[in-house]
Write an enzyme that holds these catalytic residues in place. Structure first.
Site, mmCIF file in Angstrom:
data_model
loop_
_atom_site.group_PDB
_atom_site.id
_atom_site.type_symbol
_atom_site.label_atom_id
_atom_site.label_comp_id
_atom_site.label_asym_id
_atom_site.label_seq_id
_atom_site.Cartn_x
_atom_site.Cartn_y
_atom_site.Cartn_z
ATOM 1 N N TRP A 14 0.821 -1.227 0.000
ATOM 2 C CA TRP A 14 0.000 0.000 0.000
ATOM 3 C C TRP A 14 0.848 1.268 0.000
ATOM 4 O O TRP A 14 0.298 2.371 -0.061
ATOM 5 C CB TRP A 14 -0.959 -0.013 1.196
ATOM 6 C CG TRP A 14 -2.099 -0.979 1.052
ATOM 7 C CD1 TRP A 14 -2.360 -1.793 -0.023
ATOM 8 C CD2 TRP A 14 -3.141 -1.230 2.000
ATOM 9 N NE1 TRP A 14 -3.496 -2.531 0.213
ATOM 10 C CE2 TRP A 14 -3.995 -2.195 1.450
ATOM 11 C CE3 TRP A 14 -3.430 -0.727 3.273
ATOM 12 C CZ2 TRP A 14 -5.124 -2.681 2.123
ATOM 13 C CZ3 TRP A 14 -4.548 -1.203 3.949
ATOM 14 C CH2 TRP A 14 -5.382 -2.170 3.370
ATOM 15 N N GLU A 99 11.935 1.949 -4.101
ATOM 16 C CA GLU A 99 11.683 3.293 -3.563
ATOM 17 C C GLU A 99 12.531 3.552 -2.319
ATOM 18 O O GLU A 99 12.917 4.692 -2.045
ATOM 19 C CB GLU A 99 10.176 3.472 -3.303
ATOM 20 C CG GLU A 99 9.428 3.611 -4.634
ATOM 21 C CD GLU A 99 7.980 3.173 -4.617
ATOM 22 O OE1 GLU A 99 7.408 2.952 -3.541
ATOM 23 O OE2 GLU A 99 7.415 3.041 -5.731
ATOM 24 N N GLU A 174 11.179 -6.630 -9.665
ATOM 25 C CA GLU A 174 10.419 -5.417 -9.975
ATOM 26 C C GLU A 174 11.280 -4.473 -10.799
ATOM 27 O O GLU A 174 12.062 -3.682 -10.227
ATOM 28 C CB GLU A 174 9.997 -4.706 -8.683
ATOM 29 C CG GLU A 174 9.107 -5.536 -7.788
ATOM 30 C CD GLU A 174 8.258 -4.652 -6.892
ATOM 31 O OE1 GLU A 174 7.031 -4.788 -6.946
ATOM 32 O OE2 GLU A 174 8.816 -3.812 -6.167
ATOM 33 N N GLY A 180 4.700 1.755 -10.897
ATOM 34 C CA GLY A 180 3.856 2.945 -10.826
ATOM 35 C C GLY A 180 3.751 3.699 -12.139
ATOM 36 O O GLY A 180 3.264 4.828 -12.173
ATOM 37 N N SER A 220 3.435 -2.365 -12.020
ATOM 38 C CA SER A 220 2.203 -2.092 -12.769
ATOM 39 C C SER A 220 1.356 -3.345 -13.005
ATOM 40 O O SER A 220 0.692 -3.470 -14.045
ATOM 41 C CB SER A 220 2.512 -1.379 -14.094
ATOM 42 O OG SER A 220 3.064 -0.105 -13.846
ATOM 43 N N GLY A 241 1.326 -2.904 -6.309
ATOM 44 C CA GLY A 241 1.320 -1.593 -5.658
ATOM 45 C C GLY A 241 -0.021 -0.903 -5.822
ATOM 46 O O GLY A 241 -0.994 -1.206 -5.126
ATOM 47 N N GLY A 242 -0.104 -0.010 -6.778
ATOM 48 C CA GLY A 242 -1.301 0.816 -6.961
ATOM 49 C C GLY A 242 -2.599 0.020 -7.003
ATOM 50 O O GLY A 242 -3.595 0.399 -6.378
#
Ligand code: PGA
Length: 269
Positions: A14, A99, A174, A180, A220, A241-242
């Site tokens: 998240w 990140e 990843e 993203g 993604s 993720g998103g």
């Protein structure tokens, strides 16, 4: 006949979304919409939402994960959270996310220490690796991922990572350029890289040629492309993720992962 059956895992990251006031409701909704046999489900909310999500998921088999841990157990590290502190709150953690590598300048060596700290505290650990766009375009993607794996896992004893737990240690491939951006890797390219990752794990000293380590794809992932990844035998699920903030998306992603889980179970039956 397939000798072993690697588990299928869908983990939601998240990132810096949700609050303690709304995270529990979202977790409960996703849990109810993703009840599919054979898929290991994990939700990784921000630290401050761990308790709310744990409470919301009590009695379900959805696991709660952290997004990072510190490499030390205690000490003068302002703002940091260690693996032992997560006892009772989370049973999984992500480490080495791109990140964190980018924003907190985490090195492979440091990330390796985090893996050891997390496993030492009994947390199931997902180690993220992946190349930048410039690396891929220059034909250096494998070299970069190889260096990440050796740099973080090389110094430690692989026997300590997974132990007897088939989901104790896993990897998420990843590619940074896919995170993203809405631009996912091709399933076949991800599968090629994951083959290379397992070869590196074998060279590092993981047993069974790295074949026992679950490797997920991330970047993604959405309901529109999950099929491409789950159709590849070397890919064991997704780090999302998103789309993991959207119950409809998670329902479709986990449903597709369930088809792979069922096919694998049938192949070893
Ligand atoms: P994304 O993120 O699915 O939003 O690309 C994946 C991740 O960072 O784990």
């Amino acid at each position: 006949m397939i000798r072993t059956m690697r588990p299928v895992i869908v983990a939601g990251n998240w990132k810096m979304h949700t609050t303690p006031a709304d995270a529990g409701d979202l977790a409960r909704t996703i849990e109810a919409r993703t009840r599919v046999d054979g898929v290991v489900r994990v939700l990784c909310p921000p630290y401050v939402c761990l308790a709310a999500v744990r409470d919301a998921l009590a009695g379900s088999d959805v696991a709660v994960g952290a997004q990072d841990v510190h490499h030390e157990a205690t000490g003068a590290y302002t703002g940091a959270i260690s693996a032992p502190m997560l006892a009772g709150l989370a049973t999984w953690t992500i480490v080495g996310h791109s990140e964190r590598r980018r924003d907190a300048c985490e090195t492979d060596e440091l990330i390796g220490r985090k893996v050891v700290a997390a496993r030492g505290a009994g947390l199931r650990t997902i180690l993220c690796v992946g190349e930048e766009l410039a690396d891929r375009e220059a034909g250096r993607a494998r070299e970069v991922v190889d260096r990440q794996l050796w740099g973080s896992l090389g110094p430690a004893d692989p026997a300590t990572f997974g132990g007897d737990d088939p989901i104790g240690f896993s990897i998420a491939y990843e590619p940074v350029w896919a995170i993203g951006t809405g631009r996912n890797a091709r399933g076949s390219d991800a599968a090629d890289m994951i083959g290379a990752i397992r070869a590196t794990l074998a060279a590092i000293g993981f047993g069974a040629g790295g074949e026992d380590v679950p490797v997920l794809y991330g970047g993604s992932v959405a309901s529109s492309n999950i099929d491409e990844f789950m159709a590849e035998p070397s890919i064991d699920g997704a780090l999302v993720g998103g789309a993991s903030l959207k119950p409809d998306e998670m329902a479709a992603i986990v449903a597709r992962a369930g088809l792979t889980a069922a096919a694998r179970a049938a192949a070893v039956a």
